[in-house]
Scaffold this motif. Structure first.
Motif, mmCIF file in Angstrom:
data_model
loop_
_atom_site.group_PDB
_atom_site.id
_atom_site.type_symbol
_atom_site.label_atom_id
_atom_site.label_comp_id
_atom_site.label_asym_id
_atom_site.label_seq_id
_atom_site.Cartn_x
_atom_site.Cartn_y
_atom_site.Cartn_z
ATOM 1 N N UNK A 154 11.417 1.300 -2.073
ATOM 2 C CA UNK A 154 10.069 1.122 -1.846
ATOM 3 C C UNK A 154 9.256 2.402 -1.648
ATOM 4 N N UNK A 155 9.752 3.576 -1.211
ATOM 5 C CA UNK A 155 9.078 4.850 -0.878
ATOM 6 C C UNK A 155 8.770 5.505 -2.333
ATOM 7 N N UNK A 156 9.467 4.933 -3.333
ATOM 8 C CA UNK A 156 9.168 5.675 -4.853
ATOM 9 C C UNK A 156 7.923 4.630 -5.587
ATOM 10 N N UNK A 157 7.530 4.008 -4.892
ATOM 11 C CA UNK A 157 6.155 3.124 -5.620
ATOM 12 C C UNK A 157 5.227 3.204 -4.427
ATOM 13 N N UNK A 158 3.890 3.246 -5.233
ATOM 14 C CA UNK A 158 2.635 3.064 -4.591
ATOM 15 C C UNK A 158 1.927 2.237 -5.397
#
Length: 409
Positions: free
Chosen positions: A219-223
């Motif tokens: 999740x924290x690798x995607x914006x």
């Protein structure tokens, strides 16, 4: 107030010229079928214009910052009230921040820049993904953010083909994701669309996130930024649309006000609180502007203070749930009539109805949006059933022989 050095006769002549221009423009507004600009009952806003134009309103600054301003002619309190209303259906409370923009393009640039800034705090190689049917401002945003090399990151872009409904083709997305390891991609900046300009395509955020997860991205690798310029206005009014929430399925969103609501030119952008805080971390110390007592977080400096009161007026002017249903009923009616007339290539995507391109004269008369050999009608509030009947009669009379030959082939 004294009008020093005034030229009243010159001003009078210009007002008369402008009045003639506006009268001619109003004749055209009621016949526009193909472009996203709602003209419904905008004349009722005249009293609002008279009130807000007594002085020039400059909304320079953050509408969510409390306190007195060095200048008094603004509508920032009203802007904050407006934003809270617009952001609430997307799951926003104290977990989001936003402001009224000059339009959808500014919102996309702000959202993408915030997403990239957030990702680059941890990752170097960012892959930015968007659809071939996305608005042209998305490639502009990529060029502005990555083109100068100012971000200090490796720019990778993937423009994914769309399917026949204007949505990101999930099979093509999977193909791109299969190359990420080889390209040393460390994070994903996705620009999804709710309502592509032509075809009205709506990207499937849940399916896209599943593809990213299956490809090994957390999740924290995607914006994710959503360009919801058109469909964002009515998305949460429809019964069968997925109800995306900020901080869950997406991280930022931009919506245009003039398309679904109409009556002014402007939009808004909303960022998750995490994105907003990341953007603040990556700003230089020069972002604090002492003489106007603000942290410069917006793209625009001076912003028109007229947009917030006009947008608020539109919110109270209509029952928007009923307006959406009326527009949807009219779009279904148009599709049904065209199919009954033999237009087998006609299809509808919510309020967008597509069909084979008629003559240039008919396209011009009804102001149809046309790409290659396809045209579209976008059924917004100003589009009346009577106008649709006129268009249907003219279209089927012109295209009837072509439809008949296709049926007999």
């Amino acid at each position: 107030m004294t009008d020093y050095n005034a030229r009243p006769e010159a001003l009078k002549a210009y007002i008369e010229k402008l009045d003639r221009f506006e009268i001619e423009a109003q004749k055209q507004n009621g016949v526009m079928l193909g472009f996203p600009l709602n003209f419904n009952a905008v004349d009722a806003l005249a009293p609002i214009h008279r009130i807000i134009n007594r002085t020039t309103k400059d909304n320079c600054g953050d509408p969510f910052v409390s306190g007195t301003r060095p200048w008094k002619s603004h509508t920032l309190e009203l802007e904050r009230e407006l934003l809270e209303k617009l952001m609430e259906p997307w799951g926003a409370s104290d977990n989001a921040w936003g402001y009224v923009t000059t339009g959808g393009t500014e919102g996309v640039i702000k959202g993408v820049a915030a997403g990239v800034n957030h990702l680059r705090l941890r990752y170097d190689n960012i892959l930015m993904i968007w659809s071939s049917q996305a608005h042209y401002c998305v490639s502009k945003a990529a060029s502005l953010i990555f083109g100068s090399g100012a971000t200090g990151i490796q720019p990778l872009h993937a423009v994914i083909p769309a399917n026949k409904r204007g949505e990101l083709d999930l099979t093509e997305v999977k193909k791109v994701m299969s190359c990420c390891k080889m390209l040393d991609v460390q994070s994903i900046m996705l620009v999804a669309t709710l309502g592509t300009t032509f075809k009205g395509g709506n990207d499937n955020l849940n399916a896209l996130r599943a593809i990213f997860t299956d490809s090994g991205f957390s999740r924290d690798q995607i914006s994710v930024h959503i360009d919801a310029a058109l469909n964002g206005g009515w998305w949460n009014l429809a019964q069968d649309t997925p109800k995306y929430k900020i901080g869950v399925e997406f991280d930022s969103i931009s919506v245009s006000g003039h398309k679904w609501y109409g009556g002014f030119i402007g939009g808004f952008v909303m960022l998750s609180r995490i994105l907003d805080e990341s953007s603040s971390k990556t700003m230089s110390s020069k972002s604090s502007v002492q003489y106007i007592k603000l942290e410069d977080k917006m793209i625009s400096g001076s912003r028109p203070g007229s947009v917030a009161p006009l947008w608020m007026a539109r919110l109270v002017q209509f029952d928007w749930e009923k307006e959406f249903q009326r527009c949807l009923d009219n779009a279904i009616y148009l599709e049904k009539r065209l199919v009954e007339a033999g237009c087998t290539q006609c299809f509808r995507n919510y309020l967008n109805v597509f069909f084979p391109k008629p003559s240039c004269a008919l396209c011009d008369r009804h102001q149809l949006m046309t790409v290659c050999q396809q045209s579209q009608v976008i059924v917004l509030g100003h589009v009346a059933r009577g106008h649709l009947n006129v268009f249907i009669d003219e279209y089927t009379e012109e295209m009837g022989d072509i439809f008949a030959s296709q049926l007999n082939y």
